[in-house]
Scaffold this motif. Structure first.
Motif, PDB file in Angstrom:
ATOM      1  N   ARG A 132       0.781  -1.226  -0.049  1.00 49.49           N
ATOM      2  CA  ARG A 132       0.179  -0.085  -0.034  1.00 49.49           C
ATOM      3  C   ARG A 132       0.726   1.138  -0.048  1.00 49.49           C
ATOM      4  N   GLY A 133       2.107   1.143   0.186  1.00 49.59           N
ATOM      5  CA  GLY A 133       2.954   2.407   0.084  1.00 49.59           C
ATOM      6  C   GLY A 133       3.055   2.899   1.781  1.00 49.59           C
ATOM      7  N   LYS A 134       3.872   3.836   1.504  1.00 46.79           N
ATOM      8  CA  LYS A 134       4.388   4.500   3.236  1.00 46.79           C
ATOM      9  C   LYS A 134       3.077   5.323   3.329  1.00 46.79           C
ATOM     10  N   ALA A 135       2.646   5.473   4.559  1.00 50.44           N
ATOM     11  CA  ALA A 135       1.639   6.209   5.124  1.00 50.44           C
ATOM     12  C   ALA A 135       2.064   7.520   5.054  1.00 50.44           C
ATOM     13  N   VAL A 136       0.867   8.335   5.116  1.00 50.64           N
ATOM     14  CA  VAL A 136       1.193   9.832   5.530  1.00 50.64           C
ATOM     15  C   VAL A 136       1.226  10.034   6.917  1.00 50.64           C
ATOM     16  N   ALA A 230      -2.071   7.837   8.171  1.00 45.94           N
ATOM     17  CA  ALA A 230      -3.291   7.473   7.239  1.00 45.94           C
ATOM     18  C   ALA A 230      -2.623   7.027   5.935  1.00 45.94           C
ATOM     19  N   ASP A 231      -3.300   5.951   5.472  1.00 42.38           N
ATOM     20  CA  ASP A 231      -3.466   5.492   4.091  1.00 42.38           C
ATOM     21  C   ASP A 231      -4.754   5.268   3.511  1.00 42.38           C
ATOM     22  N   ASP A 232      -4.959   4.272   2.680  1.00 41.04           N
ATOM     23  CA  ASP A 232      -6.256   4.204   1.861  1.00 41.04           C
ATOM     24  C   ASP A 232      -7.048   3.374   2.985  1.00 41.04           C
ATOM     25  N   ARG A 233      -6.663   2.624   3.940  1.00 36.80           N
ATOM     26  CA  ARG A 233      -7.256   2.059   4.916  1.00 36.80           C
ATOM     27  C   ARG A 233      -7.933   2.632   6.022  1.00 36.80           C
ATOM     28  N   GLY A 234      -7.425   3.547   6.230  1.00 36.23           N
ATOM     29  CA  GLY A 234      -7.859   4.666   7.369  1.00 36.23           C
ATOM     30  C   GLY A 234      -6.908   5.427   8.199  1.00 36.23           C
ATOM     31  N   MET A 235      -7.318   5.827   9.237  1.00 34.99           N
ATOM     32  CA  MET A 235      -6.227   6.878   9.873  1.00 34.99           C
ATOM     33  C   MET A 235      -5.937   6.148  11.303  1.00 34.99           C
ATOM     34  N   ALA A 236      -4.778   6.099  11.624  1.00 31.21           N
ATOM     35  CA  ALA A 236      -4.384   5.848  13.111  1.00 31.21           C
ATOM     36  C   ALA A 236      -3.989   6.963  13.907  1.00 31.21           C
ATOM     37  N   SER A 237      -4.392   7.171  15.253  1.00 32.36           N
ATOM     38  CA  SER A 237      -3.594   8.349  16.068  1.00 32.36           C
ATOM     39  C   SER A 237      -3.135   7.798  17.273  1.00 32.36           C
ATOM     40  N   THR A 238      -2.139   8.180  17.703  1.00 33.95           N
ATOM     41  CA  THR A 238      -1.283   7.600  18.892  1.00 33.95           C
ATOM     42  C   THR A 238      -0.853   8.826  19.537  1.00 33.95           C
ATOM     43  N   GLY A 239      -1.622   8.984  20.681  1.00 31.17           N
ATOM     44  CA  GLY A 239      -1.113  10.237  21.678  1.00 31.17           C
ATOM     45  C   GLY A 239      -0.110   9.683  22.816  1.00 31.17           C
ATOM     46  N   GLU A 240       0.220  10.418  23.622  1.00 32.55           N
ATOM     47  CA  GLU A 240       0.915  10.134  24.815  1.00 32.55           C
ATOM     48  C   GLU A 240       0.115   9.546  25.744  1.00 32.55           C
ATOM     49  N   ARG A 241      -1.282   9.646  25.821  1.00 29.49           N
ATOM     50  CA  ARG A 241      -2.133   9.137  26.824  1.00 29.49           C
ATOM     51  C   ARG A 241      -3.359   8.282  26.125  1.00 29.49           C
ATOM     52  N   VAL A 242      -3.303   8.055  24.672  1.00 32.33           N
ATOM     53  CA  VAL A 242      -4.738   7.491  23.926  1.00 32.33           C
ATOM     54  C   VAL A 242      -3.999   7.068  22.639  1.00 32.33           C
ATOM     55  N   SER A 243      -4.742   5.689  22.151  1.00 26.11           N
ATOM     56  CA  SER A 243      -4.363   5.420  20.639  1.00 26.11           C
ATOM     57  C   SER A 243      -5.845   4.907  20.395  1.00 26.11           C
ATOM     58  N   PHE A 244      -6.168   5.226  18.847  1.00 27.26           N
ATOM     59  CA  PHE A 244      -7.302   4.600  18.247  1.00 27.26           C
ATOM     60  C   PHE A 244      -7.056   4.653  16.905  1.00 27.26           C
ATOM     61  N   TYR A 254     -14.770  15.577   3.962  1.00 26.08           N
ATOM     62  CA  TYR A 254     -14.167  16.215   4.523  1.00 26.08           C
ATOM     63  C   TYR A 254     -14.040  17.760   3.817  1.00 26.08           C
ATOM     64  N   LEU A 255     -13.477  18.727   4.776  1.00 25.20           N
ATOM     65  CA  LEU A 255     -13.218  20.171   4.077  1.00 25.20           C
ATOM     66  C   LEU A 255     -11.821  20.407   4.507  1.00 25.20           C
ATOM     67  N   GLU A 256     -11.412  21.461   3.780  1.00 22.57           N
ATOM     68  CA  GLU A 256     -10.079  21.959   3.906  1.00 22.57           C
ATOM     69  C   GLU A 256     -10.011  23.594   4.145  1.00 22.57           C
ATOM     70  N   THR A 257      -9.164  23.744   5.227  1.00 19.88           N
ATOM     71  CA  THR A 257      -9.029  25.147   5.483  1.00 19.88           C
ATOM     72  C   THR A 257      -7.376  25.631   5.353  1.00 19.88           C
ATOM     73  N   PRO A 258      -7.364  26.806   5.388  1.00 18.64           N
ATOM     74  CA  PRO A 258      -5.567  27.208   5.382  1.00 18.64           C
ATOM     75  C   PRO A 258      -4.694  26.422   5.988  1.00 18.64           C
ATOM     76  N   ARG A 288      -0.281  14.658  -0.510  1.00 15.44           N
ATOM     77  CA  ARG A 288      -0.398  13.207  -0.426  1.00 15.44           C
ATOM     78  C   ARG A 288      -1.730  12.734   0.561  1.00 15.44           C
ATOM     79  N   PHE A 289      -1.686  13.607   1.735  1.00 16.56           N
ATOM     80  CA  PHE A 289      -2.936  13.351   2.447  1.00 16.56           C
ATOM     81  C   PHE A 289      -4.231  13.739   1.757  1.00 16.56           C
ATOM     82  N   ARG A 290      -4.354  14.856   1.024  1.00 13.68           N
ATOM     83  CA  ARG A 290      -5.454  15.542   0.196  1.00 13.68           C
ATOM     84  C   ARG A 290      -5.634  14.144  -0.612  1.00 13.68           C
ATOM     85  N   VAL A 291      -4.875  13.555  -1.392  1.00 12.14           N
ATOM     86  CA  VAL A 291      -4.892  12.579  -2.361  1.00 12.14           C
ATOM     87  C   VAL A 291      -5.875  11.524  -1.863  1.00 12.14           C
ATOM     88  N   VAL A 292      -5.397  10.986  -0.734  1.00 10.61           N
ATOM     89  CA  VAL A 292      -5.710   9.840   0.158  1.00 10.61           C
ATOM     90  C   VAL A 292      -7.074  10.115   0.505  1.00 10.61           C
TER      91      VAL A 292
END
Length: 300
Positions: A132-136, A230-244, A254-258, A288-292
């Motif tokens: 799937r290539g490297k995740a963004v 993130a890649d085509d399968r979804g998005m993973a978020s890892t913080g110092e105290r939580v992961s999902f 989705y929408l985009e701002t500056p 790359r993220f916009r393309v995903v």
């Protein structure tokens, strides 16, 4: 908490052909041979294609073990806090955001056995080359201004956001107009009252957005620095105290701002997720993220 030592294991559960386990399979946690997700969240699935987020730290981390494929706000998700305590790893403080399912008890594992099994499963179930290539990747620390910018954009550019933003001023104008009809108020007075009431209601709407943004920020602030992959399968978020981890089916558009990518998962502001562009590890990652996102979500 019981001091009984439990046995931790991870099992790969996928389609019968098992040709593309990184797309269709799941990695399920077993405790003493039992799948702990089945009872707590019968509809829950794991989405650990970016890594198995079960590493134990002394500070502890809240981890989403599984979520319903439809939506975490619909059929629920199961969370547990994982922390290291000396030579043991503890699973405590179970949570279920849905209505059904019973919560498991707290568990204690020998750290050596736990770490060995986690390392084995990571090597066995998560090959480095998935095709799937490297995740963004984005690395950032959330800010209250991010959520305020996201909510303002949502209020301008989505039907649900515009409806919520205009509801207050419209109700204020309607109330003044109805009162004027009943009391036969002179036209100059009516116009003045309409202007003042709509202005006050609009100010209240802006204040409401800021209050909601601060409330949303207060939820994620304890996460500390976040890493989003993130890649085509979804998005993973890892913080110092939580992961999902979320599949793209959790979001609608989705929408985009500056400064942000704003992911929208429903009609309510609570369904808003933000990815600040300042967190891009390479300037090209923004594109790359916009393309995903364009491949998986509707852009508005």
């Amino acid at each position: 908490m019981s001091h009984e030592i439990s046995i931790f294991a991870l099992r790969q559960q996928g389609p019968e052909d098992n040709v593309h386990p990184e797309l269709h399979g799941q990695i399920r946690p077993l405790i003493n041979g039992q799948d702990v997700i089945e009872d707590a969240c019968p509809e829950g699935v794991t989405s650990w294609w970016q890594g198995i987020p079960l590493a134990a730290t002394e500070a502890g981390r809240k981890v989403m073990l599984a979520a319903a494929e439809c939506s975490t706000t619909c059929c629920g998700s199961v969370w547990v806090t994982i922390r290291r305590e000396g030579s043991y790893v503890l699973w405590t403080d179970w949570e279920n955001s849905g209505d059904g399912g019973k919560l498991p008890p707290e568990y204690r594992f020998e750290a050596d056995q736990y770490d060995t099994e986690l390392a084995r499963a990571t090597t066995a179930f998560l090959p480095q080359d998935t095709g799937r290539g490297k995740a963004v990747e984005f690395v950032f620390r959330p800010a209250a201004a991010d959520f305020e910018e996201a909510l303002r954009a949502r209020a301008r550019r989505t039907a649900a956001g515009r409806t919520q933003a205009l509801l207050g001023p419209l109700m204020a104008a309607a109330g003044v107009a109805a009162f004027a009809v009943l009391r036969d108020i002179a036209l100059p007075v009516l116009i003045t009252a309409l202007v003042l009431s709509v202005a006050a209601a609009s100010w209240g709407t802006v204040r409401g957005l800021r209050t909601t943004a601060r409330r949303m920020f207060s939820i994620v602030e304890p996460y500390g620095q976040c890493r989003v992959a993130a890649d085509d399968r979804g998005m993973a978020s890892t913080g110092e105290r939580v992961s999902f981890t979320h599949d793209w089916t959790v979001f609608r558009e989705y929408l985009e701002t500056p400064g942000l990518f704003v992911l929208l998962g429903g009609e309510r502001a609570a369904g808003v997720s933000v990815v600040p562009k300042r967190g891009a590890q390479d300037p090209a990652d923004v594109d790359r993220f916009r393309v995903v996102l364009d491949r998986n979500l509707k852009r508005i």
